[in-house]
Design a protein around this motif. Sequence first.
Motif, PDB file in Angstrom:
ATOM      1  N   THR A  91     -11.835  46.493  -7.178  1.00  0.00           N
ATOM      2  CA  THR A  91     -13.264  46.245  -7.037  1.00  0.00           C
ATOM      3  C   THR A  91     -13.606  44.816  -7.462  1.00  0.00           C
ATOM      4  O   THR A  91     -13.274  44.404  -8.576  1.00  0.00           O
ATOM      5  CB  THR A  91     -14.072  47.244  -7.875  1.00  0.00           C
ATOM      6  N   VAL A  93     -15.817  40.897  -5.816  1.00  0.00           N
ATOM      7  CA  VAL A  93     -16.288  40.104  -4.685  1.00  0.00           C
ATOM      8  C   VAL A  93     -15.094  39.296  -4.175  1.00  0.00           C
ATOM      9  O   VAL A  93     -14.422  38.624  -4.954  1.00  0.00           O
ATOM     10  CB  VAL A  93     -17.434  39.159  -5.075  1.00  0.00           C
ATOM     11  N   GLN A 120     -18.532  41.945  -0.975  1.00  0.00           N
ATOM     12  CA  GLN A 120     -18.290  42.911  -2.054  1.00  0.00           C
ATOM     13  C   GLN A 120     -17.375  44.033  -1.582  1.00  0.00           C
ATOM     14  O   GLN A 120     -17.619  44.646  -0.541  1.00  0.00           O
ATOM     15  CB  GLN A 120     -19.612  43.500  -2.538  1.00  0.00           C
ATOM     16  N   THR A 122     -15.980  47.619  -3.189  1.00  0.00           N
ATOM     17  CA  THR A 122     -16.104  48.576  -4.282  1.00  0.00           C
ATOM     18  C   THR A 122     -15.222  49.780  -3.993  1.00  0.00           C
ATOM     19  O   THR A 122     -15.347  50.395  -2.928  1.00  0.00           O
ATOM     20  CB  THR A 122     -17.558  49.026  -4.459  1.00  0.00           C
TER      21      THR A 122
END
Length: 125
Positions: A91, A93, A120, A122
């Motif tokens: 996780t 950026v 991003q 996640t």
Amino acid sequence: QVRLVESGGGLVQAGGSLRLSCAASGRAAENYFMAWFRQAPGKEREFVASISRSGDLTYYEDSVKARFIISRDNVKNMLYLQMSNLEPEDTAVYYCAARLTDTDDIYTRDNYDAWGQGTQVTVSS
């Protein structure tokens, strides 16, 4: 100066896959060495993978070596990162980066001339 725009991030469960893309425009993108970096909350931006101008040489950070594949298409001026078997620790950026000069130090962010805005990723457990 080349301009970089990432896409393809999102939310995925652990064990899943994502493919990130980076579109390069402006000065001839095929002249640039390309790389992916990532930055998790509260951490420094770190090297993930790099690829040579022709695409024949690739380098990976140890934790992603068996799971991620970096590639490029110099006709379309695109850079990719295929990510498989994702883990919550992935996780972050993710940033696309480009540099003109050939250097042994592909891991230091200051050696790169251009950056994208980031996308991003996640990974939920």
